[in-house]
Design an enzyme around this catalytic site. Structure first.
Site, PDB file in Angstrom:
ATOM      1  N   HIS A  47      -6.983  -5.791   2.261  1.00  0.00           N
ATOM      2  CA  HIS A  47      -5.838  -5.223   2.979  1.00  0.00           C
ATOM      3  C   HIS A  47      -5.263  -6.328   3.865  1.00  0.00           C
ATOM      4  CE1 HIS A  47      -6.788  -0.818   2.351  1.00  0.00           C
ATOM      5  NE2 HIS A  47      -7.983  -1.313   2.135  1.00  0.00           N
ATOM      6  N   HIS A 105     -10.210  -5.193  -2.992  1.00  0.00           N
ATOM      7  CA  HIS A 105      -8.844  -5.444  -2.528  1.00  0.00           C
ATOM      8  C   HIS A 105      -8.884  -5.829  -1.062  1.00  0.00           C
ATOM      9  CE1 HIS A 105      -9.905  -1.172  -2.449  1.00  0.00           C
ATOM     10  NE2 HIS A 105      -9.259  -1.104  -1.297  1.00  0.00           N
ATOM     11  N   ASP A 129       0.850  -1.186   0.000  1.00  0.00           N
ATOM     12  CA  ASP A 129       0.000   0.000   0.000  1.00  0.00           C
ATOM     13  C   ASP A 129       0.890   1.242   0.000  1.00  0.00           C
ATOM     14  OD1 ASP A 129      -3.205   0.566   1.054  1.00  0.00           O
ATOM     15  OD2 ASP A 129      -1.767   2.225   1.100  1.00  0.00           O
ATOM     16  N   ILE A 130       0.502   2.234  -0.784  1.00  0.00           N
ATOM     17  CA  ILE A 130       1.306   3.453  -0.923  1.00  0.00           C
ATOM     18  C   ILE A 130       1.285   4.298   0.353  1.00  0.00           C
ATOM     19  CG2 ILE A 130      -0.458   5.060  -1.809  1.00  0.00           C
ATOM     20  CD1 ILE A 130       1.545   5.749  -4.072  1.00  0.00           C
ATOM     21  N   ASN A 167     -12.851  -3.212   2.564  1.00  0.00           N
ATOM     22  CA  ASN A 167     -13.820  -2.136   2.740  1.00  0.00           C
ATOM     23  C   ASN A 167     -14.846  -2.151   1.614  1.00  0.00           C
ATOM     24  OD1 ASN A 167     -12.429  -1.136   5.015  1.00  0.00           O
ATOM     25  ND2 ASN A 167     -11.000  -0.013   3.711  1.00  0.00           N
ATOM     26  N   VAL A 219     -11.060   2.865  -3.689  1.00  0.00           N
ATOM     27  CA  VAL A 219     -10.712   2.331  -5.016  1.00  0.00           C
ATOM     28  C   VAL A 219     -11.702   1.210  -5.321  1.00  0.00           C
ATOM     29  CG1 VAL A 219      -8.952   1.256  -6.457  1.00  0.00           C
ATOM     30  CG2 VAL A 219      -8.270   2.901  -4.681  1.00  0.00           C
TER      31      VAL A 219
HETATM   32  P1  5GP Z   1      -9.657   1.477   0.351  1.00  0.00           P
HETATM   33  O1  5GP Z   1      -9.721   2.788   1.079  1.00  0.00           O
HETATM   34  O2  5GP Z   1     -10.375   1.544  -0.986  1.00  0.00           O
HETATM   35  O3  5GP Z   1     -10.067   0.307   1.159  1.00  0.00           O
HETATM   36  O4  5GP Z   1      -8.120   1.232   0.049  1.00  0.00           O
HETATM   37  C1  5GP Z   1      -7.445   1.787  -1.024  1.00  0.00           C
HETATM   38  C2  5GP Z   1      -5.993   1.724  -0.678  1.00  0.00           C
HETATM   39  O5  5GP Z   1      -5.258   1.955  -1.863  1.00  0.00           O
HETATM   40  C3  5GP Z   1      -5.549   2.788   0.322  1.00  0.00           C
HETATM   41  O6  5GP Z   1      -5.035   2.151   1.482  1.00  0.00           O
HETATM   42  C4  5GP Z   1      -4.505   3.598  -0.429  1.00  0.00           C
HETATM   43  O7  5GP Z   1      -3.425   3.979   0.382  1.00  0.00           O
HETATM   44  C5  5GP Z   1      -4.085   2.645  -1.524  1.00  0.00           C
HETATM   45  N1  5GP Z   1      -3.638   3.306  -2.734  1.00  0.00           N
HETATM   46  C6  5GP Z   1      -4.231   4.359  -3.366  1.00  0.00           C
HETATM   47  N2  5GP Z   1      -3.549   4.684  -4.480  1.00  0.00           N
HETATM   48  C7  5GP Z   1      -2.502   3.817  -4.552  1.00  0.00           C
HETATM   49  C8  5GP Z   1      -1.438   3.657  -5.506  1.00  0.00           C
HETATM   50  O8  5GP Z   1      -1.307   4.362  -6.511  1.00  0.00           O
HETATM   51  N3  5GP Z   1      -0.547   2.663  -5.250  1.00  0.00           N
HETATM   52  C9  5GP Z   1      -0.648   1.840  -4.157  1.00  0.00           C
HETATM   53  N4  5GP Z   1       0.288   0.913  -4.009  1.00  0.00           N
HETATM   54  N5  5GP Z   1      -1.638   1.972  -3.255  1.00  0.00           N
HETATM   55  C10 5GP Z   1      -2.560   2.947  -3.464  1.00  0.00           C
END
Ligand code: 5GP
Length: 121
Positions: free
Chosen positions: A102, A100, A30-31, A87, A96
């Site tokens: 986590h 996915h 995760d970034i 999520n 996103v």
């Molecule tokens: P969500 O909030 O949808 O459950 O998780 C999305 C995750 O994607 C977040 O933890 C966010 O930090 C990660 N994320 C967003 N953009 C990028 C990216 O460009 N690269 C990577 N590796 N992770 C990303």
């Protein structure tokens, strides 16, 4: 479904620190990590949310959890433990729209307090 940035990571159009790949899924760091280990495990088939998982995709959805176990063992965090989270939509905090899982670990993880709503009964 339109492309998300995760589709672009699968296609290697956007760089990512990939730690695991097989024919069905990809895992990368995760970034914006929330723990020493914070990976995202995604299916190579785009599925927007948990609500969109079709009956014939049940095995694929389960495959993400199986992969989490394999990766945790590879990283040596399986015995100490870790957390998996997926999520869904606004209240779940999904940002996103390509499902996915986590995988968080590498330290003891707390649990967020439930203080924002008055509890009754
Ligand atoms: P969500 O909030 O949808 O459950 O998780 C999305 C995750 O994607 C977040 O933890 C966010 O930090 C990660 N994320 C967003 N953009 C990028 C990216 O460009 N690269 C990577 N590796 N992770 C990303």
């Amino acid at each position: 479904m339109s492309d998300t940035l995760f589709t672009r990571i699968i296609r290697r159009e956007i760089p990512a620190d990939i730690v695991y790949e097989d024919d069905l899924c990809l895992a990368f760091k995760d970034i914006n990590p929330q723990a020493p280990v914070h990976l995202l495990i995604i299916p190579k088939t785009p599925i927007a949310t948990i609500n969109d998982i079709q009956e014939d995709q049940r095995e694929l959805a389960g495959h993400l959890l199986w992969a989490a176990g394999q990766i945790a063992r590879d990283l040596g965090i399986d015995e100490e433990g870790y957390r998996t989270v997926m999520n869904c939509n606004e209240h779940g905090g999904q940002t996103v729209f390509h499902i996915h899982l986590h995988l968080l670990g590498g330290k003891p993880l707390g649990w967020p307090p439930y203080t924002d709503v008055a509890k009754s009964g």
